[in-house]
Design an enzyme around this catalytic site. Structure first.
Site, PDB file in Angstrom:
ATOM      1  N   SER A  23      56.049  93.273 140.581  1.00 25.72           N
ATOM      2  CA  SER A  23      55.210  94.470 140.800  1.00 25.72           C
ATOM      3  C   SER A  23      55.898  95.668 140.173  1.00 25.72           C
ATOM      4  CB  SER A  23      55.053  94.703 142.308  1.00 25.72           C
ATOM      5  OG  SER A  23      54.503  95.981 142.559  1.00 25.72           O
ATOM      6  N   TYR A  78      59.194  95.888 150.762  1.00 21.61           N
ATOM      7  CA  TYR A  78      58.342  95.279 149.728  1.00 21.61           C
ATOM      8  C   TYR A  78      58.935  95.539 148.342  1.00 21.61           C
ATOM      9  CZ  TYR A  78      54.215  94.383 146.805  1.00 21.61           C
ATOM     10  OH  TYR A  78      53.351  93.899 145.843  1.00 21.61           O
TER      11      TYR A  78
HETATM   12  N1  LIG Z   1      47.017  94.180 144.097  1.00 26.78           N
HETATM   13  C1  LIG Z   1      47.957  94.913 143.536  1.00 26.78           C
HETATM   14  O1  LIG Z   1      47.753  96.100 143.223  1.00 26.78           O
HETATM   15  C2  LIG Z   1      49.305  94.294 143.228  1.00 26.78           C
HETATM   16  C3  LIG Z   1      50.214  95.044 142.485  1.00 26.78           C
HETATM   17  C4  LIG Z   1      51.453  94.511 142.177  1.00 26.78           C
HETATM   18  C5  LIG Z   1      51.776  93.235 142.609  1.00 26.78           C
HETATM   19  N2  LIG Z   1      50.893  92.517 143.343  1.00 26.78           N
HETATM   20  C6  LIG Z   1      51.291  91.169 143.757  1.00 26.78           C
HETATM   21  O2  LIG Z   1      50.327  90.249 143.296  1.00 26.78           O
HETATM   22  C7  LIG Z   1      50.326  89.089 144.132  1.00 26.78           C
HETATM   23  C8  LIG Z   1      48.909  88.800 144.555  1.00 26.78           C
HETATM   24  O3  LIG Z   1      48.445  89.911 145.319  1.00 26.78           O
HETATM   25  P1  LIG Z   1      46.905  90.253 145.548  1.00 26.78           P
HETATM   26  O4  LIG Z   1      46.780  91.720 145.407  1.00 26.78           O
HETATM   27  O5  LIG Z   1      46.051  89.332 144.766  1.00 26.78           O
HETATM   28  O6  LIG Z   1      46.831  89.943 147.122  1.00 26.78           O
HETATM   29  P2  LIG Z   1      45.828  89.102 148.035  1.00 26.78           P
HETATM   30  O7  LIG Z   1      46.203  89.458 149.430  1.00 26.78           O
HETATM   31  O8  LIG Z   1      44.444  89.291 147.590  1.00 26.78           O
HETATM   32  O9  LIG Z   1      46.268  87.584 147.746  1.00 26.78           O
HETATM   33  C9  LIG Z   1      47.484  87.085 148.214  1.00 26.78           C
HETATM   34  C10 LIG Z   1      47.424  85.573 148.221  1.00 26.78           C
HETATM   35  O10 LIG Z   1      48.683  85.078 148.723  1.00 26.78           O
HETATM   36  C11 LIG Z   1      48.392  84.114 149.732  1.00 26.78           C
HETATM   37  N3  LIG Z   1      49.501  84.037 150.691  1.00 26.78           N
HETATM   38  C12 LIG Z   1      49.949  85.010 151.525  1.00 26.78           C
HETATM   39  N4  LIG Z   1      50.942  84.524 152.270  1.00 26.78           N
HETATM   40  C13 LIG Z   1      51.130  83.228 151.906  1.00 26.78           C
HETATM   41  C14 LIG Z   1      51.994  82.197 152.305  1.00 26.78           C
HETATM   42  N5  LIG Z   1      52.898  82.388 153.281  1.00 26.78           N
HETATM   43  N6  LIG Z   1      51.903  80.992 151.707  1.00 26.78           N
HETATM   44  C15 LIG Z   1      50.979  80.771 150.744  1.00 26.78           C
HETATM   45  N7  LIG Z   1      50.133  81.695 150.313  1.00 26.78           N
HETATM   46  C16 LIG Z   1      50.201  82.911 150.893  1.00 26.78           C
HETATM   47  C17 LIG Z   1      47.109  84.563 150.377  1.00 26.78           C
HETATM   48  O11 LIG Z   1      46.495  83.495 151.067  1.00 26.78           O
HETATM   49  C18 LIG Z   1      46.331  85.007 149.135  1.00 26.78           C
HETATM   50  O12 LIG Z   1      45.738  83.894 148.510  1.00 26.78           O
HETATM   51  C19 LIG Z   1      51.290  89.409 145.273  1.00 26.78           C
HETATM   52  O13 LIG Z   1      52.537  88.829 145.011  1.00 26.78           O
HETATM   53  C20 LIG Z   1      51.382  90.925 145.243  1.00 26.78           C
HETATM   54  O14 LIG Z   1      52.598  91.389 145.795  1.00 26.78           O
HETATM   55  C21 LIG Z   1      49.658  93.010 143.665  1.00 26.78           C
END
Ligand SMILES: NC(=O)c1ccc[n+]([C@@H]2O[C@H](COP(=O)([O-])OP(=O)(O)OC[C@H]3O[C@@H](n4cnc5c(N)ncnc54)[C@H](O)[C@@H]3O)[C@@H](O)[C@H]2O)c1
Length: 258
Positions: free
Chosen positions: A142, A155
């Site tokens: 991230s 985080y």
């Molecule tokens: N959305 C953003 O702006 C953003 C920015 C930077 C990084 N990220 C990163 O991108 C990745 C995806 O995030 P997102 O925004 O799509 O979030 P989201 O919450 O929509 O999806 C997260 C996914 O991770 C799964 N998950 C959570 N805990 C789990 C576990 N213990 N075991 C297995 N699966 C698990 C959930 O079931 C879900 O499918 C994450 O690592 C997040 O930190 C997101």
């Protein structure tokens, strides 16, 4: 132009947001996908949708912080599809609190999912890939690894740790054919981001519009922006990209500090 056609890909956190977009894009591009998460209903629905369209996708319910669940997902890919070409280690959770406020429960949840979860999938996928003489692992970090997010100390630390983990694995395992890349999303419209808007003094739509104005490309990211980049990074076209992080943030990191 190479692609993910016929490649066996394991995606963690593959049933929501960024991971769901990857599951759908990769399967529709001809990959054989194992998608893993804790969301049973969503996972089954995505599997049904994609297989109904004639694509190859298997949902594996499991928690990335549990070694047995992760090993089972890697084994499933190998048993069902015969190999494991690529992993997108993407599952993550967000918790907001300053360092003076965090609870041990939150600390362990964030580190167990965001860092231990990635370490476990690498532990079990790398030997398979080394035996094949080839493989690629993409890790979702991230911009929180580079920028201080107010109120998200743990985080941010978990995401910065992934960059160091990725670089170290490159030195150990790339000589045996395994390539590592990081993707560092900025602000992407996903359920995680929407949940982070709760408790603010404005509705989500207004908050999103304010954020979009601050990003040089004047919009927030969509999950498919990340999925398209990851598809390229996992393909052979990206074969000389190794140990690097690709930022997907519309130019946010280029902004001056005023
Ligand atoms: N959305 C953003 O702006 C953003 C920015 C930077 C990084 N990220 C990163 O991108 C990745 C995806 O995030 P997102 O925004 O799509 O979030 P989201 O919450 O929509 O999806 C997260 C996914 O991770 C799964 N998950 C959570 N805990 C789990 C576990 N213990 N075991 C297995 N699966 C698990 C959930 O079931 C879900 O499918 C994450 O690592 C997040 O930190 C997101």
């Amino acid at each position: 132009m190479s692609s993910l056609q016929d490649r066996v890909v394991l995606i963690t956190g593959g049933t929501s947001g960024i991971g769901q977009a990857c599951t759908e894009l990769f399967a529709r591009s001809g990959a054989k996908v194992v998608t893993m998460s804790i969301q049973e209903a969503e996972g089954k629905a995505i599997q049904e949708q994609l297989t109904g369209e004639g694509h190859q996708c298997v949902f594996h319910q499991g928690d990335v912080s549990q070694e047995g669940d992760v090993k089972a997902a890697v084994d499933l890919a190998v048993e069902k599809f015969g190999r494991l070409d690529a992993v997108h280690a993407n599952a993550g959770v967000l918790r907001n609190q300053k360092i003076t406020e965090f609870t041990l429960d939150d600390f362990h949840t964030v580190l167990n999912v965001n860092l231990l979860g990635v370490a476990l999938v690498c532990k079990h996928a790398i030997p398979v890939m080394e035996q094949q003489g080839k493989g690629c692992i993409c890790i979702t970090t991230s911009v929180a690894a580079d920028i201080g997010f107010p109120g998200h100390a743990i985080y941010c630390a978990s995401k910065a740790a992934l960059v160091a983990l990725m670089r170290s694995m490159t030195t150990d395992h790339s000589p045996n054919g395994v390539r590592f890349v990081g993707v560092s999303p900025g602000t992407i419209d996903t359920p995680m981001l929407a949940a982070s808007c709760e408790g603010w003094d404005k509705p989500k739509e207004e908050l999103y519009a304010d954020v979009a104005k601050k990003i040089p490309v004047q919009r927030m990211g969509e999950s498919v922006d990340v999925a398209q980049a990851v598809a390229f990074l996992l393909s052979d076209d990206a074969g000389f990209i190794n140990g690097s992080v690709v930022h997907l943030e519309g130019g946010t990191l280029a902004l001056p500090p005023w």
